[in-house]
Design an enzyme around this catalytic site. Structure first.
Site, PDB file in Angstrom:
ATOM      1  CD  GLN A 176       3.245   5.872   2.477  1.00  0.00           C
ATOM      2  OE1 GLN A 176       2.272   5.343   1.970  1.00  0.00           O
ATOM      3  NE2 GLN A 176       4.155   5.191   3.134  1.00  0.00           N
ATOM      4  CG  HIS A 220      -1.405   1.877   7.063  1.00  0.00           C
ATOM      5  ND1 HIS A 220      -0.569   1.497   8.092  1.00  0.00           N
ATOM      6  CD2 HIS A 220      -0.614   2.557   6.176  1.00  0.00           C
ATOM      7  CE1 HIS A 220       0.653   1.931   7.850  1.00  0.00           C
ATOM      8  NE2 HIS A 220       0.656   2.577   6.678  1.00  0.00           N
ATOM      9  CD  GLU A 221      -1.330   2.911   2.433  1.00  0.00           C
ATOM     10  OE1 GLU A 221      -0.864   4.047   2.339  1.00  0.00           O
ATOM     11  OE2 GLU A 221      -0.643   1.922   2.757  1.00  0.00           O
ATOM     12  N   GLY A 258       0.839  -1.201   0.000  1.00  0.00           N
ATOM     13  CA  GLY A 258       0.000   0.000   0.000  1.00  0.00           C
ATOM     14  C   GLY A 258       0.867   1.241   0.000  1.00  0.00           C
ATOM     15  CG  HIS A 275      -0.018   7.389   4.987  1.00  0.00           C
ATOM     16  ND1 HIS A 275       1.131   7.849   5.596  1.00  0.00           N
ATOM     17  CD2 HIS A 275       0.124   6.043   4.911  1.00  0.00           C
ATOM     18  CE1 HIS A 275       1.924   6.815   5.878  1.00  0.00           C
ATOM     19  NE2 HIS A 275       1.336   5.713   5.483  1.00  0.00           N
ATOM     20  CB  CYS A 307       4.362   2.518   7.405  1.00  0.00           C
ATOM     21  SG  CYS A 307       4.108   4.018   6.451  1.00  0.00           S
ATOM     22  CG  LEU A 308       6.571   0.909   1.618  1.00  0.00           C
ATOM     23  CD1 LEU A 308       6.094   1.142   0.183  1.00  0.00           C
ATOM     24  CD2 LEU A 308       7.761  -0.045   1.628  1.00  0.00           C
TER      25      LEU A 308
HETATM   26  C1  Y12 Z   1      -1.489  -3.928   6.668  1.00  0.00           C
HETATM   27  C2  Y12 Z   1      -0.789  -3.008   7.370  1.00  0.00           C
HETATM   28  C3  Y12 Z   1      -0.254  -1.919   6.731  1.00  0.00           C
HETATM   29  C4  Y12 Z   1      -0.448  -1.739   5.385  1.00  0.00           C
HETATM   30  C5  Y12 Z   1       0.121  -0.544   4.725  1.00  0.00           C
HETATM   31  C6  Y12 Z   1       1.110  -0.840   3.663  1.00  0.00           C
HETATM   32  N1  Y12 Z   1       2.398  -1.131   4.211  1.00  0.00           N
HETATM   33  C7  Y12 Z   1       3.408  -1.615   3.472  1.00  0.00           C
HETATM   34  O1  Y12 Z   1       3.246  -1.839   2.286  1.00  0.00           O
HETATM   35  C8  Y12 Z   1       4.714  -1.790   4.150  1.00  0.00           C
HETATM   36  C9  Y12 Z   1       5.743  -2.350   3.538  1.00  0.00           C
HETATM   37  C10 Y12 Z   1       7.095  -2.413   4.093  1.00  0.00           C
HETATM   38  C11 Y12 Z   1       8.110  -2.958   3.288  1.00  0.00           C
HETATM   39  C12 Y12 Z   1       9.428  -2.954   3.736  1.00  0.00           C
HETATM   40  O2  Y12 Z   1      10.450  -3.427   2.958  1.00  0.00           O
HETATM   41  C13 Y12 Z   1      10.733  -4.782   2.861  1.00  0.00           C
HETATM   42  O3  Y12 Z   1      10.087  -5.598   3.477  1.00  0.00           O
HETATM   43  C14 Y12 Z   1      11.822  -5.141   1.950  1.00  0.00           C
HETATM   44  C15 Y12 Z   1       9.751  -2.378   4.941  1.00  0.00           C
HETATM   45  O4  Y12 Z   1      11.124  -2.299   5.241  1.00  0.00           O
HETATM   46  C16 Y12 Z   1      11.699  -2.919   6.275  1.00  0.00           C
HETATM   47  O5  Y12 Z   1      11.065  -3.579   7.051  1.00  0.00           O
HETATM   48  C17 Y12 Z   1      13.149  -2.716   6.391  1.00  0.00           C
HETATM   49  C18 Y12 Z   1       8.765  -1.849   5.727  1.00  0.00           C
HETATM   50  C19 Y12 Z   1       7.432  -1.858   5.296  1.00  0.00           C
HETATM   51  C20 Y12 Z   1      -1.162  -2.668   4.700  1.00  0.00           C
HETATM   52  C21 Y12 Z   1      -1.685  -3.764   5.341  1.00  0.00           C
HETATM   53 CO    CO Z   2       2.054   3.784   5.609  1.00  0.00          CO
END
Ligand code: Y12
Ligand code: CO
Length: 173
Positions: free
Chosen positions: A50, A137-138, A45, A141, A95-96
């Site tokens: 962001q 969540h989004e 997401g 933001h 969260c990214l």
């Molecule tokens: C449930 C809860 C939150 C969401 C929002 C969307 N969140 C994400 O897409 C988060 C992604 C994410 C990716 C990461 O990178 C890797 O895993 C390679 C990251 O980085 C680290 O952990 C270092 C952190 C978050 C949707 C549904």
């Molecule tokens: Co986020």
């Protein structure tokens, strides 16, 4: 084009986003760039703020039952509004914009959301499970709210300490 992701504690993440008025080619290119950015960062997401654009735009690409993330299930929401919310659930969110940190957050279990697609057409969906959590969540933001803002005082303190340590470590490498 992959866009740079704004990371906490950047103040831009606190900004409130504004509604989109023009459903034009510029918007379509931006949505494509958001998708490319999210996939390149292993996200499911992403909200426009962001990538430093304060517009009411979010995208979601929840993996299917086989844990496959394909563009078929990409959802683009422009000017989303929640009309109904019911129940409570919690999930370990990430969260990214807050890399390396995951915490349990309480959300509504099911929601009804209306939004525009990239052409300005109106849609309404009922969401539950991970989709419901990701939309909430989004949408936070878009109001300048991060999932870490929802933690208890004690958990937030712990987060600030851990996050600072992680940032220092990253600078050393
Ligand atoms: C449930 C809860 C939150 C969401 C929002 C969307 N969140 C994400 O897409 C988060 C992604 C994410 C990716 C990461 O990178 C890797 O895993 C390679 C990251 O980085 C680290 O952990 C270092 C952190 C978050 C949707 C549904
Ligand atoms: Co986020």
């Amino acid at each position: 084009m992959i866009l740079p992701i704004v990371a906490y504690p950047d103040k831009r993440l606190k900004q409130k986003s504004q509604n989109v008025e023009a459903f034009d080619a510029e918007l379509h290119t931006f949505l494509d760039d958001m998708y490319e950015t999210m996939i390149a960062s292993n996200g499911i997401g992403l909200a426009a703020i962001q990538v430093a654009v304060p517009k009411n735009i979010l995208i979601l690409n929840i993996p299917d039952e086989e844990d496959e993330q394909t563009k078929d299930t990409l959802i683009e929401m422009i000017n989303p509004v929640i009309h109904a919310k019911e129940g409570t659930t919690s999930y370990q969110e990430g969260c990214l914009s807050v890399p390396g940190f995951y915490e349990e957050v309480e959300r509504f279990e099911s929601i009804k959301v209306s939004y525009n697609d990239r052409h300005g057409n109106e849609h309404e969906i009922a969401a539950e499970g991970l989709l419901s959590i990701a939309i909430q969540h989004e949408m936070d933001h878009l109001l300048g709210i991060l999932f870490i803002d929802k933690l208890s005082y004690a958990r937030r303190k712990k987060f600030e300490k851990e996050y600072k340590r992680l940032q220092k470590e990253k600078k050393r490498v």
